[in-house]
Design a protein around this motif. Structure first.
Motif, PDB file in Angstrom:
ATOM      1  N   GLN A  30     -34.305  43.482  -5.963  1.00 33.62           N
ATOM      2  CA  GLN A  30     -35.123  43.032  -7.095  1.00 33.62           C
ATOM      3  C   GLN A  30     -34.681  41.651  -7.570  1.00 33.62           C
ATOM      4  O   GLN A  30     -35.512  40.802  -7.901  1.00 33.62           O
ATOM      5  CB  GLN A  30     -35.025  44.043  -8.242  1.00 33.62           C
ATOM      6  N   TYR A  31     -33.370  41.417  -7.597  1.00 29.18           N
ATOM      7  CA  TYR A  31     -32.868  40.101  -7.999  1.00 29.18           C
ATOM      8  C   TYR A  31     -33.385  39.029  -7.040  1.00 29.18           C
ATOM      9  O   TYR A  31     -33.849  37.963  -7.462  1.00 29.18           O
ATOM     10  CB  TYR A  31     -31.338  40.091  -8.018  1.00 29.18           C
ATOM     11  N   LEU A  32     -33.314  39.304  -5.742  1.00 36.19           N
ATOM     12  CA  LEU A  32     -33.761  38.326  -4.746  1.00 36.19           C
ATOM     13  C   LEU A  32     -35.258  38.080  -4.844  1.00 36.19           C
ATOM     14  O   LEU A  32     -35.729  36.962  -4.630  1.00 36.19           O
ATOM     15  CB  LEU A  32     -33.406  38.814  -3.337  1.00 36.19           C
ATOM     16  N   LYS A  33     -36.013  39.111  -5.192  1.00 37.81           N
ATOM     17  CA  LYS A  33     -37.467  38.971  -5.281  1.00 37.81           C
ATOM     18  C   LYS A  33     -37.898  38.334  -6.597  1.00 37.81           C
ATOM     19  O   LYS A  33     -38.829  37.513  -6.632  1.00 37.81           O
ATOM     20  CB  LYS A  33     -38.137  40.343  -5.124  1.00 37.81           C
ATOM     21  N   LYS A  34     -37.226  38.687  -7.688  1.00 40.29           N
ATOM     22  CA  LYS A  34     -37.697  38.287  -9.013  1.00 40.29           C
ATOM     23  C   LYS A  34     -36.953  37.099  -9.623  1.00 40.29           C
ATOM     24  O   LYS A  34     -37.441  36.494 -10.582  1.00 40.29           O
ATOM     25  CB  LYS A  34     -37.619  39.477  -9.977  1.00 40.29           C
ATOM     26  N   SER A  35     -35.775  36.759  -9.073  1.00 42.84           N
ATOM     27  CA  SER A  35     -35.024  35.649  -9.650  1.00 42.84           C
ATOM     28  C   SER A  35     -34.780  34.550  -8.625  1.00 42.84           C
ATOM     29  O   SER A  35     -35.368  33.482  -8.696  1.00 42.84           O
ATOM     30  CB  SER A  35     -33.698  36.124 -10.244  1.00 42.84           C
ATOM     31  N   CYS A  36     -33.910  34.786  -7.645  1.00 45.21           N
ATOM     32  CA  CYS A  36     -33.587  33.723  -6.690  1.00 45.21           C
ATOM     33  C   CYS A  36     -33.184  34.303  -5.345  1.00 45.21           C
ATOM     34  O   CYS A  36     -32.366  35.235  -5.276  1.00 45.21           O
ATOM     35  CB  CYS A  36     -32.443  32.858  -7.233  1.00 45.21           C
ATOM     36  N   ASN A  37     -33.734  33.744  -4.281  1.00 50.77           N
ATOM     37  CA  ASN A  37     -33.388  34.191  -2.930  1.00 50.77           C
ATOM     38  C   ASN A  37     -32.765  33.069  -2.097  1.00 50.77           C
ATOM     39  O   ASN A  37     -32.928  33.010  -0.888  1.00 50.77           O
ATOM     40  CB  ASN A  37     -34.611  34.762  -2.206  1.00 50.77           C
ATOM     41  N   CYS A  38     -32.054  32.144  -2.785  1.00 50.43           N
ATOM     42  CA  CYS A  38     -31.353  31.101  -2.035  1.00 50.43           C
ATOM     43  C   CYS A  38     -30.238  31.731  -1.207  1.00 50.43           C
ATOM     44  O   CYS A  38     -29.898  32.910  -1.390  1.00 50.43           O
ATOM     45  CB  CYS A  38     -30.785  30.044  -2.987  1.00 50.43           C
ATOM     46  N   GLN A  39     -29.646  30.954  -0.328  1.00 56.11           N
ATOM     47  CA  GLN A  39     -28.657  31.487   0.594  1.00 56.11           C
ATOM     48  C   GLN A  39     -27.461  32.097  -0.130  1.00 56.11           C
ATOM     49  O   GLN A  39     -27.007  33.194   0.219  1.00 56.11           O
ATOM     50  CB  GLN A  39     -28.178  30.390   1.551  1.00 56.11           C
ATOM     51  N   VAL A  40     -26.939  31.401  -1.141  1.00 56.16           N
ATOM     52  CA  VAL A  40     -25.754  31.932  -1.812  1.00 56.16           C
ATOM     53  C   VAL A  40     -26.096  33.146  -2.665  1.00 56.16           C
ATOM     54  O   VAL A  40     -25.265  34.044  -2.830  1.00 56.16           O
ATOM     55  CB  VAL A  40     -25.042  30.855  -2.663  1.00 56.16           C
ATOM     56  N   CYS A  41     -27.312  33.187  -3.209  1.00 57.19           N
ATOM     57  CA  CYS A  41     -27.706  34.387  -3.951  1.00 57.19           C
ATOM     58  C   CYS A  41     -27.850  35.566  -2.997  1.00 57.19           C
ATOM     59  O   CYS A  41     -27.425  36.687  -3.298  1.00 57.19           O
ATOM     60  CB  CYS A  41     -29.011  34.146  -4.711  1.00 57.19           C
ATOM     61  N   GLU A  42     -28.448  35.316  -1.840  1.00 64.41           N
ATOM     62  CA  GLU A  42     -28.635  36.392  -0.863  1.00 64.41           C
ATOM     63  C   GLU A  42     -27.297  36.910  -0.351  1.00 64.41           C
ATOM     64  O   GLU A  42     -27.105  38.124  -0.225  1.00 64.41           O
ATOM     65  CB  GLU A  42     -29.472  35.889   0.309  1.00 64.41           C
ATOM     66  N   GLU A  43     -26.363  36.016  -0.097  1.00 65.76           N
ATOM     67  CA  GLU A  43     -25.100  36.416   0.528  1.00 65.76           C
ATOM     68  C   GLU A  43     -24.013  36.786  -0.470  1.00 65.76           C
ATOM     69  O   GLU A  43     -23.109  37.561  -0.138  1.00 65.76           O
ATOM     70  CB  GLU A  43     -24.583  35.274   1.416  1.00 65.76           C
TER      71      GLU A  43
END
Length: 415
Positions: A315-328
């Protein structure tokens, strides 16, 4: 949209600690804006970086500093003040009015005769074209940025005349095939001074170069009035009819102005979206760029906002940020990990730089992918992905106001 002459997205670099993180920022940015004093002080390391990456760049002369009162030629306290060494070094390459007065008084435009003006422009070109690749061949910027001073209501007529003469002379003596970028740097109060602004607008249109860089001193978009936003937006719109327009410092409000003629945006390696020419500094400590609100927020507050949402990792990746550092890194226990992003340790700054540059790049890219209406919808959706308290609504209201002023779309009814 304005004509394509310069890259759309510049990352500003003015010191070794910023060049250190340029790799991370340029995963998302297109080009560098390099401080000219820094380019003289760290030429070898900058040359190695530019050649190794093939990065487009411009060099910001920062000559306005010589025309400021001499107290700004120093750093440190009155008891322990020191001359700004990089600027002192650069001053020795300029004409007598700068070389002999730095650290003593402000340079005065009335003391520049025709020969000094010519020397000023020629020296500036030589500095910007002096970098070399390892094999000795030239390492050239995307254009020659003309010298400039800070325009205020005081002595406007003479200073504006001098500024236009500097740009025109740079064009005339430029023997390279590189385009010239004329800079107009002026105090924020001019945006609401119709007479002074008309003078500057006319000068901008008449100078003989296709590229104009605009820097409104300390134009903090979060604190800008609607009148100031309207005025700057209208300036870009009018100027873009004949020029490619580059903002020397800008955030989300000015990114939206790219719909209305602004051609290129520049921001710092970390969070520098505006700057007061009388001061320096700006580091990522204690702030996190919250992409739903298109602003940097105190780290502890950003953490609290994200924690209240109860987002899962996906949900965080979809609704806030899906940059590389957020994803990893950040999306797993996002609130806790954002909370721990305070300080200037290298690993923290690396994360913040990647996260920030990704989101600025996304905001710019969407200008060229979406219509104004679709962009406004995207902004509203990002905001509505968060449940905000009454106090936090101030952040959202600010963005909604930017959309209203710049894109002429009312999101209040929709929100």
């Amino acid at each position: 949209m304005s004509k394509e002459i310069l890259p759309k997205h510049f990352i500003r670099v003015g010191a070794s600690n910023e060049l250190k993180y340029a790799d991370d920022a340029l995963k998302y940015g297109e080009a560098l804006m390099i401080s000219q004093p820094f380019s003289l002080n760290a030429r070898k390391s900058i040359q190695r970086f530019l050649e190794g990456h093939g990065t487009p760049f411009l060099i910001d002369p920062e000559t306005y500093r010589y025309f400021l009162p001499h107290k700004y030629h120093f750093k440190g306290s009155n008891k322990d003040k020191k001359i700004r060494a990089w600027l002192d070094r650069m001053s020795n390459l300029f004409p007598e009015e700068i070389r002999e007065t730095f650290g003593k008084r402000a340079a005065r435009v009335e003391n520049f005769d025709a020969l000094q003006l010519l020397e000023f422009c020629q020296s500036n070109i030589e500095i910007q074209t002096a970098m070399e690749k390892e094999d000795g061949t030239p390492l050239l910027p995307n254009g020659i940025v003309a010298p400039y001073l800070r325009l205020t209501n005081e002595k406007m007529a003479s200073n504006l005349l001098f500024q236009t003469q500097v740009i025109s002379t740079t064009v005339k003596v430029n023997k390279s095939s590189l385009p010239v970028v004329g800079v107009f740097y002026f105090s924020k109060d001019i945006l609401t001074n119709n007479y002074a602004l008309r003078q500057i607008r006319q000068a901008m249109k008449e100078v003989e170069c296709e590229n104009i860089a605009v820097w409104v001193d300390n134009f903090d978009e979060k604190n800008a009035t609607e009148e100031e936003l309207y005025s700057l937006n209208d300036l870009y719109l009018e100027l873009s009819k004949t020029k490619h327009v580059l903002s020397m410092y800008g955030g989300m409000a000015q990114i939206m102005m790219m719909f209305n003629g602004l051609g290129s945006i520049t921001h710092g390696i970390h969070y520098q979206l505006h700057k007061n020419g009388l001061s320096n500094g700006g580091v990522p400590a204690y702030y996190f760029y919250l992409p739903n609100l298109f602003q940097r927020v105190r780290t502890i507050e950003a953490s609290a906002i994200i924690k209240r949402q109860g987002f899962s990792t996906q949900q965080y990746l979809k609704k806030s940020c899906n940059c590389q550092v957020c994803e990893e890194i950040l999306s797993i226990q996002a609130a806790e990990r954002i909370f721990n992003l305070e300080g200037n340790e290298s690993d923290i700054v690396k994360i913040l730089t990647n996260h920030f540059a990704f989101n600025k790049s996304l905001e710019i890219a969407n200008v060229f992918k979406l219509t104004k209406e679709q962009y406004a919808d995207w902004v509203l959706e990002k905001i509505q992905n968060l449940h905000l308290t009454i106090d936090e609504r101030e952040y959202a209201d600010l963005v909604i106001n930017w959309v209203s002023v710049v894109l002429d779309i009312d999101l209040i009814k929709q929100s």
